[in-house]
Enzyme design. Structure first.
Site, PDB file in Angstrom:
ATOM      1  N   GLU A  80      81.272  36.912   7.134  1.00 27.46           N
ATOM      2  CA  GLU A  80      79.936  36.910   7.713  1.00 27.46           C
ATOM      3  C   GLU A  80      79.641  35.611   8.428  1.00 27.46           C
ATOM      4  O   GLU A  80      78.484  35.305   8.735  1.00 27.46           O
ATOM      5  CB  GLU A  80      78.900  37.157   6.604  1.00 27.46           C
ATOM      6  CG  GLU A  80      78.755  36.016   5.600  1.00 27.46           C
ATOM      7  CD  GLU A  80      79.733  36.127   4.454  1.00 27.46           C
ATOM      8  OE1 GLU A  80      80.749  36.836   4.647  1.00 27.46           O
ATOM      9  OE2 GLU A  80      79.513  35.519   3.392  1.00 27.46           O
ATOM     10  N   ASP A 137      76.065  31.508   9.098  1.00 26.32           N
ATOM     11  CA  ASP A 137      76.456  32.352   7.971  1.00 26.32           C
ATOM     12  C   ASP A 137      75.285  33.247   7.619  1.00 26.32           C
ATOM     13  O   ASP A 137      74.159  32.776   7.436  1.00 26.32           O
ATOM     14  CB  ASP A 137      76.832  31.485   6.771  1.00 26.32           C
ATOM     15  CG  ASP A 137      77.291  32.336   5.616  1.00 26.32           C
ATOM     16  OD1 ASP A 137      76.452  32.702   4.766  1.00 26.32           O
ATOM     17  OD2 ASP A 137      78.508  32.638   5.546  1.00 26.32           O
TER      18      ASP A 137
END
Length: 997
Positions: free
Chosen positions: A896, A853
């Protein structure tokens, strides 16, 4: 509380005598329930010449400009469509023995082609002109006409002739009387018959002599047309043999006798007799024209004798005069006829028609008839006078021959009047004053409980009064009566009723109370209908209680002591309204329920209703204003006057509803029968011919094959845009929700043929043509296909290559993320799932995933913009792809987040993930010539036995969350540090549900 001594009593009697006004003994006529029919009702000519009811229920009238019939609501003109002249003076209307209509115009005779019925309306009949009247008959038209057994009798100046309505043939008529005396044409003054009955011919002869001829005495009417028709009869001579009056009309009574009228006399003769009883006409009934000297015998046995600007009703010696003051318009009455429903029609010269309902059943009175006021609060009939309490005062009247004869009047506001025994009357004046009238005189007592709502007297002579501040009682038999207040009752008592002496039921604060032997018990505090407000109560000797009020039903309580054993509720439309204001029971045991919309009656078996359409002066009954007279008749007080129901026993024997089809059309054709296919609209007009019911009658109809169910309407027409092919039956019946009457149903059947394109031979021909066409098209198509086959083989080869290329592009498009050029979420999940199925857990070459992430990605979007965020994701994924090994799979998991699959031991895979993290983030990211420092966090999970991709990802997600909690820019392996993810279990489980949900 007021006590009166003897001196005080004498003072009260003196004061009351001073207030009492002895009225002038002038009689006032009652009001009749009537309706006028004029231009607004379809009568565009108001000069009425005759009225004739038809056996089917229709009413016909002749005018100076054509004929009209009544369809139950309005009048419709009969003209060229029916074969009659457009206009022209209608002299008379007859029926023949078969029921066919016969119209005598001023110059011709017309006969209908068939009789009327509920299926055949006046719109469906066609008239044929059977004769043109010779000029000699036209010149002698004032002599009159008569119908005698299919023949119309005329005078042509030289003699008497007959017209056969079947053949149109003319015959001479020889008229002879007892002793073979022949009636000469010169002696004949006037022809007429009785109610157009075809049974008896009347002739007024000179010097006032009257002759009559029965149809049974006619001979020679079935032989050669050159032979005169012979009729024999009888004559009677008036007492005054020098009289010059003319007998002009006759009417058959219900017993078969005849009543006749001349310009000066009324006569009564028996059909088989030879003498007549003569009576003088009532004063004021002599008309200035002999042709207007009409009369009619009604089914109730009374006569209607028109006079100047009104008419007399009754029998000789007992006449009642009804004129403009009674609701009868001023004018000359030229025609009178009862209909088949107990009502009366009057023809007015230049004013149209007047319909009168309930003439023998109702007598109505209002202020203009002599009452003190229109708003009648209470009526008390006695064996002598009738007392009326109103805002204009308390007054008594004698009623004789339909006339109101005033006796006395007290000039104060009187709300209640009643009797206490047969020799005592009481009234409540000005809300707080009790007036006690007996053979000993009149006395007044002051009441202290506020406004008085109702009062009732028991057999012991005790008067109970429901007041605004409690319940009071007075012993009227006492020489010095004392008003006492019943203890414990201080609220507004709106209504009270006795089931026995001293046994009182009353309404206080919306609750039903029972007071007996000094004890007050609340029987019912609340009612099933939450909004119900009780306003009136009636207790019966069997201890059943009726309670009425507003916003609810009529309640019937069956009591067991003070316990309600059974509670019945009667709702509209069983009763005419849900606002009940008055209750009474008559000598028959019938229940009368007064409401704001009329009166409902229950005879123990069925309900019916009474409204202004039946003769009631007004529908709005006043509180507790229903009284039963000693003779069993009923009185009703309303806000517009008082009504006296003279024959309450007839309420449940009303004439049946007569339903008729007025007009039924498919386009311009009659609806009944077979019709070729078309798109014409259907219109069916129906109605009831009972005039008195036209305002409250509803209809239910249904067209089979069109309507899904019954249609309920107050309108008198049914319309359909078109009928589909097939046989359709239209059903209709009428019902009156007030009187609870239903008519017999009527049905009309129509068949709509199928369109030509649905006929069988058309279908067969179309099938044959189609088969030939299909065969030719198939052969042609085969040749085309063979020719195209080779071309297609070439095209297929080329297309196959293109398809393979496109499929490969589609596979890439379906599995790759467009922004990062890594596997998309579906593809990386599929790779993980397949890897788990083939992995052998526990081997040295295990399966590990890392969930990456980008840290603070939202801040990048917020500070640098979403384009900068997109650039970071592209660059981040590019660095990972550049350093990933061939057996390592990378995909964008969402936003993301990236998911990477690695094979190898846990130590190896952790070192690989650390290496990839360093390679992806060690260099700054560039966007718009600005450098950005980007880090990432990685959550690691190693496959276990029984893992699914969801469970494995869930553990990696928990590790990633732990990495975030640890400050980001780090790697957390849940298996290596089992405590690192404990704080994330709840989130992991939620994430698992999201993944599998």
């Amino acid at each position: 509380m007021l006590k009166l001594g003897s001196a005080g009593l004498r003072l009260v009697i003196f004061v009351s005598s001073f207030l009492m006004t002895c009225l002038v003994s002038t009689a006032s006529a009652r009001q009749v329930s009537s309706a006028e029919f004029n231009v607004a009702s379809g009568l565009f000519d108001l000069d009425i010449s005759c009225i004739q009811p038809d056996r089917s229920g229709y009413i016909f009238t002749g005018t100076e400009h054509g004929a009209f019939y009544f369809d139950g609501r309005v009048f419709r003109n009969l003209g060229a469509k029916q074969g009659l002249p457009d206009g022209g003076f209608v002299e008379e209307i007859f029926h023949d023995a078969t029921g066919r209509l016969i119209f005598i115009f001023s110059n011709a005779v017309f006969v209908a082609n068939k009789p009327l019925s509920v299926f055949v309306s006046p719109e469906d009949i066609v008239f044929q002109r059977v004769a043109v009247l010779p000029s000699s008959i036209i010149r002698n038209a004032t002599t009159g006409f008569a119908m005698l057994r299919q023949k119309i009798i005329f005078s042509n100046g030289n003699g008497v002739v007959s017209l056969d309505v079947d053949t149109g043939g003319w015959r001479d008529v020889d008229l002879t009387v007892t002793g073979h005396e022949k009636i000469d044409a010169d002696d004949i003054v006037h022809f007429f018959d009785a109610n157009n009955s075809e049974q008896t011919l009347f002739i007024s002869v000179k010097n006032g002599k009257l002759c009559w001829f029965d149809a049974g005495a006619m001979t020679g009417d079935d032989v050669s047309s050159t032979t005169p028709v012979k009729v024999s009869g009888k004559c009677a001579v008036p007492h005054d043999q020098d009289a010059q009056f003319v007998w002009s009309s006759a009417s058959m009574a219900k017993d078969g006798s005849f009543w006749l009228r001349s310009s000066q006399k009324i006569a009564h003769i028996q059909r088989s007799g030879s003498t007549m009883d003569e009576f003088d006409l009532p004063a004021g009934s002599v008309s200035h024209k002999a042709s207007h000297n009409v009369l009619s015998a009604l089914p109730d046995g009374n006569l209607v004798v028109p006079g100047n600007n009104g008419f007399f009703y009754g029998l000789p010696g007992h006449w009642e005069w009804l004129d403009e003051a009674s609701g009868v318009p001023a004018g000359s009455i030229v025609a009178v006829s009862p209909d088949g429903y107990g009502s009366l029609w009057l023809g007015l010269r230049g004013s149209g028609l007047l319909f009168i309902q309930g003439l023998n059943d109702w007598a109505n009175w209002s202020r203009r008839d002599g009452l003190p006021d229109d708003e009648i609060w209470s009526v008390q009939p006695t064996m002598g006078p009738t007392w009326f309490a109103s805002s204009g005062g308390l007054a008594s009247y004698n009623i004789e021959n339909g006339k109101l004869l005033p006796l006395t009047q007290y000039e104060y506001d009187a709300k209640l009047v009643g009797h206490c025994g047969t020799r005592r009357l009481f009234a409540i004046a000005n809300d707080t004053t009790l007036v006690d009238v007996s053979d000993r005189g009149t006395r007044m007592l002051q009441l202290s409980g506020g406004r008085s709502w109702s009062a009732t007297c028991d057999s012991n002579g005790t008067l109970w009064i429901a007041q605004a501040r409690g319940l009071s009682k007075i012993d009227l038999t006492s020489a010095l009566p004392v008003v006492t207040t019943v203890p414990g009752i201080g609220g507004a008592v709106l209504a009270a009723s006795l089931s026995a002496p001293g046994d009182m039921w009353f309404i206080e604060h919306g609750a039903l109370h029972h007071y007996v032997d000094g004890r007050n018990d609340i029987v019912l505090r609340s009612w099933p209908e939450a909004n119900f407000e009780p306003r009136t109560v009636m207790a019966e000797t069997d201890r059943s209680i009726w309670v009425g009020g507003s916003a609810g039903p009529l309640y019937h309580l069956h009591m067991d002591g003070n316990h309600v054993a059974q509670l019945d509720a009667i709702y509209p439309p069983t009763i005419v309204s849900n606002t009940v204001v008055a209750l009474a029971k008559d000598k028959r045991g019938w229940l009368w329920v007064g409401t704001d919309q009329g009166v409902s009656v229950f005879n123990g078996r069925q309900w019916t209703g009474v409204t202004i359409e039946d003769g009631l002066i007004w529908n709005d009954i006043v509180q507790d204003a229903i009284s039963v007279a000693p003779d069993g008749t009923l009185w009703f007080g309303t806000s517009h006057g008082a009504s006296h129901l003279l024959h309450p026993e007839r309420i449940f024997s009303r004439p049946a509803l007569t339903l008729a089809i007025i007009n039924a059309r498919l386009g311009r054709q009659a609806l009944a029968g077979d019709h070729p296919y078309g798109r014409d609209a259907v219109e069916i007009v129906f109605g009831t011919l009972n005039v008195a019911d036209f305002g409250s009658v509803h209809f239910r109809y249904r067209m089979d094959g069109v309507d899904q169910g019954w249609v309920d309407t107050a309108e008198r027409v049914a319309r359909y845009p078109a009928l589909p092919p097939g046989t359709h039956t239209f059903h209709v019946y009428a019902y009156n929700p007030v009187t609870h009457q239903d008519s017999s149903p009527i049905e009309i059947t129509a068949t709509m043929q199928a369109p030509w394109w649905q006929w069988m031979w058309v279908d067969l021909m179309a099938a044959a043509v189609l088969a030939v066409l299909v065969y030719g098209l198939v052969r042609l198509r085969i040749r085309q296909l063979l020719r195209r086959e080779h071309e297609l083989e070439l095209v297929v080869a080329e297309r196959t290559r293109a398809i393979k290329a496109a499929q490969e592009a589609l596979v890439i498009q379906a599995t790759m993320d467009g922004l990062t050029q890594t596997l998309n979420r579906g593809a990386i999940q599929d790779r993980l799932d397949r890897a788990l199925r083939r992995e052998t857990i526990g081997s040295d070459e295990g399966l590990t995933i890392g969930l990456l992430d980008v840290d603070h990605f939202k801040r990048i979007n917020d500070l640098a913009g979403h384009l900068a965020g997109d650039e970071v994701l592209r660059e981040f994924s590019a660095r990972l792809r550049a350093h990933a090994l061939s057996d390592e799979h990378l995909g964008r998991y969402g936003g993301e987040e990236f998911l990477i699959l690695l094979e190898g031991s846990p130590d190896y895979t952790r070192s690989r993930l650390a290496r990839l993290k360093t390679l992806a983030t060690e260099r700054a990211f560039q966007f718009n010539n600005e450098a950005m420092r980007v880090t990432c966090s990685i959550g690691v999970a190693h496959a276990r036995a029984g893992d699914t991709w969801q469970s494995l990802v869930s553990r990696a997600d928990a590790s990633l969350y732990a990495a975030k909690q640890a400050g980001r820019d780090c790697i957390v392996d849940g298996e290596r540090d089992p405590h690192s993810g404990t704080v994330t279990m709840r989130r992991a489980r939620r994430r698992y549900r999201d993944l599998t949900g």
